[in-house]
Write an enzyme that holds these catalytic residues in place. Structure first.
Site, mmCIF file in Angstrom:
data_model
loop_
_atom_site.group_PDB
_atom_site.id
_atom_site.type_symbol
_atom_site.label_atom_id
_atom_site.label_comp_id
_atom_site.label_asym_id
_atom_site.label_seq_id
_atom_site.Cartn_x
_atom_site.Cartn_y
_atom_site.Cartn_z
ATOM 1 N N ARG A 153 -18.835 -5.647 1.394
ATOM 2 C CA ARG A 153 -19.722 -5.650 2.549
ATOM 3 C C ARG A 153 -21.081 -5.036 2.236
ATOM 4 O O ARG A 153 -22.080 -5.361 2.888
ATOM 5 C CB ARG A 153 -19.063 -4.931 3.724
ATOM 6 C CG ARG A 153 -18.117 -5.849 4.488
ATOM 7 C CD ARG A 153 -17.548 -5.189 5.705
ATOM 8 N NE ARG A 153 -16.530 -4.209 5.381
ATOM 9 C CZ ARG A 153 -15.292 -4.516 5.007
ATOM 10 N NH1 ARG A 153 -14.926 -5.787 4.890
ATOM 11 N NH2 ARG A 153 -14.411 -3.577 4.741
ATOM 12 N N HIS A 185 -13.685 -10.441 5.921
ATOM 13 C CA HIS A 185 -12.902 -9.495 6.728
ATOM 14 C C HIS A 185 -11.420 -9.516 6.352
ATOM 15 O O HIS A 185 -10.636 -8.784 6.950
ATOM 16 C CB HIS A 185 -13.055 -9.824 8.215
ATOM 17 C CG HIS A 185 -14.423 -9.535 8.741
ATOM 18 N ND1 HIS A 185 -14.858 -9.972 9.984
ATOM 19 C CD2 HIS A 185 -15.478 -8.846 8.199
ATOM 20 C CE1 HIS A 185 -16.104 -9.569 10.174
ATOM 21 N NE2 HIS A 185 -16.498 -8.891 9.111
ATOM 22 N N SER A 218 -32.083 -2.554 -1.156
ATOM 23 C CA SER A 218 -32.658 -1.566 -0.234
ATOM 24 C C SER A 218 -31.574 -0.768 0.483
ATOM 25 O O SER A 218 -31.834 0.336 0.968
ATOM 26 C CB SER A 218 -33.577 -2.244 0.789
ATOM 27 O OG SER A 218 -32.936 -3.341 1.430
ATOM 28 N N ASN A 231 -24.176 0.875 8.952
ATOM 29 C CA ASN A 231 -23.888 1.113 7.531
ATOM 30 C C ASN A 231 -23.127 2.409 7.277
ATOM 31 O O ASN A 231 -22.842 2.745 6.123
ATOM 32 C CB ASN A 231 -25.200 1.131 6.729
ATOM 33 C CG ASN A 231 -25.841 -0.238 6.659
ATOM 34 O OD1 ASN A 231 -25.146 -1.254 6.613
ATOM 35 N ND2 ASN A 231 -27.163 -0.278 6.678
ATOM 36 N N ASP A 282 -7.386 -13.199 0.674
ATOM 37 C CA ASP A 282 -6.685 -14.474 0.862
ATOM 38 C C ASP A 282 -7.168 -15.153 2.135
ATOM 39 O O ASP A 282 -8.054 -14.652 2.830
ATOM 40 C CB ASP A 282 -5.162 -14.260 0.903
ATOM 41 C CG ASP A 282 -4.736 -13.250 1.960
ATOM 42 O OD1 ASP A 282 -5.433 -13.134 2.987
ATOM 43 O OD2 ASP A 282 -3.716 -12.572 1.758
ATOM 44 N N PRO A 303 -25.910 -8.592 11.985
ATOM 45 C CA PRO A 303 -25.206 -9.084 13.180
ATOM 46 C C PRO A 303 -24.119 -8.104 13.597
ATOM 47 O O PRO A 303 -23.252 -7.763 12.791
ATOM 48 C CB PRO A 303 -24.616 -10.421 12.717
ATOM 49 C CG PRO A 303 -24.530 -10.318 11.230
ATOM 50 C CD PRO A 303 -25.663 -9.428 10.807
ATOM 51 N N HIS A 320 -24.545 -6.487 3.654
ATOM 52 C CA HIS A 320 -25.469 -5.663 4.421
ATOM 53 C C HIS A 320 -26.819 -5.533 3.724
ATOM 54 O O HIS A 320 -27.844 -5.372 4.384
ATOM 55 C CB HIS A 320 -24.852 -4.285 4.662
ATOM 56 C CG HIS A 320 -23.772 -4.285 5.691
ATOM 57 N ND1 HIS A 320 -23.581 -3.252 6.585
ATOM 58 C CD2 HIS A 320 -22.816 -5.209 5.991
ATOM 59 C CE1 HIS A 320 -22.552 -3.527 7.385
ATOM 60 N NE2 HIS A 320 -22.072 -4.707 7.025
#
Length: 329
Positions: free
Chosen positions: A63, A192, A77, A94, A254, A162, A67
């Site tokens: 992630r 996810h 950044s 974050n 998966d 988002p 991000h």
């Protein structure tokens, strides 16, 4: 004090940096073949060792790349420290990211092998690929050649990422701004399938969905909702309570994510929203019972596509010596 002054100077330089962004994608597979031929081997070795010991870092490290790319492009950044706590990593979305020290570990090893050559932005892209592969997911050829940005602003993370409460129209618009299609949206959402989330990211679906007390999200499976309520209790501090995003296989990459979404057991509103668009719903339906090879191929392609977002190449940006600190000008 000197560091604070430097950070404030970088804010002042922001308009120049923004307008200097390279709109052409000059990335290529094997960018470091001559300048640092062992770059990918060194990175993979470290990540394999880390994930073998701490597989729970796979989700946050994946992630981290998302991000980063969604704020100011894939320019690392997200890694910059701010002495006044006003960088991207300080933004609320974050705060759940972990593994920054692993990125620095890779950077240190690469600086020893090839000083001043491999960018932190490319390290994020390589690490994202390697953690996915290490927990049973696909591998893909990573385009490299990015350079590191010199600006990192908290508020940009708040407006560009988002939120988990996003509806389908908002998600599609956000992805479109980054040059990503509805298919990329539904494919990349399957990130996810690994990792955890804290109650604060979805608790409104359980208790105060319409803004009124004791209202719940009707799109969330009732049995799953009751299980979530056992962990995330109303009017009780839940800051340290976590929930598996893909119960039963949150450490394995998966296609099980799509089965959960199809059963209305996606953890976030943004997961449930994938059923509200014909194209994204069709992809969920086609992969709810398997089709791993097809999904793995698509995920690699979408990751490469996302990795081209607003990249700095050529003489733009810089190659940071330390990923958390912008080089002195």
């Amino acid at each position: 004090m000197a560091t604070t002054k430097l950070f404030l100077l970088l804010f002042i330089a922001m308009p120049i940096i923004i307008h200097s962004v390279n709109t052409d994608c000059d990335l290529k597979v094997g960018f470091y073949a001559a300048s640092c031929p062992q770059a990918e081997v060194i990175t993979s070795k470290i990540i394999n060792e880390v994930i073998a010991i701490a597989p729970s870092l796979s989700g946050p490290l994946l992630r981290m790349f998302f991000h980063d790319c969604f704020v100011r492009g894939c320019d690392a950044s997200i890694l910059v420290d701010s002495p006044i706590k006003q960088a991207e990593k300080d933004a609320a979305p974050n705060q759940s990211l972990r593994g920054f020290q692993i990125i620095e570990k890779v950077k240190t090893a690469l600086e020893q092998a090839c000083p001043g050559v491999v960018s932190c932005a490319d390290i994020l892209a390589l690490v994202a690929r390697d953690v996915v592969a290490q927990v049973g997911g696909p591998s893909w050829e990573v385009e490299t050649g990015r350079r590191d940005g010199m600006i990192s602003i908290l508020n940009e993370a708040l407006t560009s990422l988002p939120p988990p409460s996003s509806n389908i129209n908002s998600l599609k618009a956000t992805f479109q701004q980054k040059g990503l299609s509805p298919k990329d949206l539904v494919v990349l959402s399957a990130g996810h399938t690994i990792g955890i989330s804290h109650c604060s990211s979805f608790i409104n679906r359980l208790y105060n969905f319409t803004g009124n007390e004791n209202t719940s999200d009707p799109t969330l499976d009732s049995e799953y909702m009751e299980r979530l309520k056992l962990k995330c209790q109303q009017n009780t501090p839940n800051n340290n309570v976590f929930v598996e995003m893909d119960p039963g296989s949150f450490r394995t990459f998966d296609e099980h994510y799509y089965e959960l979404v199809s059963k209305r057991r996606g953890l976030f509103q943004s997961d449930a929203a994938l059923l509200d668009d014909p194209q994204t719903k069709a992809y969920v339906d086609n992969h709810r019972y398997g089709n791993r090879e097809d999904f793995f191929r698509d995920f690699g392609l979408s990751m490469v596509k996302m990795g081209r977002t607003q990249v700095l190449t050529g003489n733009l940006g810089q190659i940071r010596a330390v990923c958390s600190t912008v080089n002195l000008l």
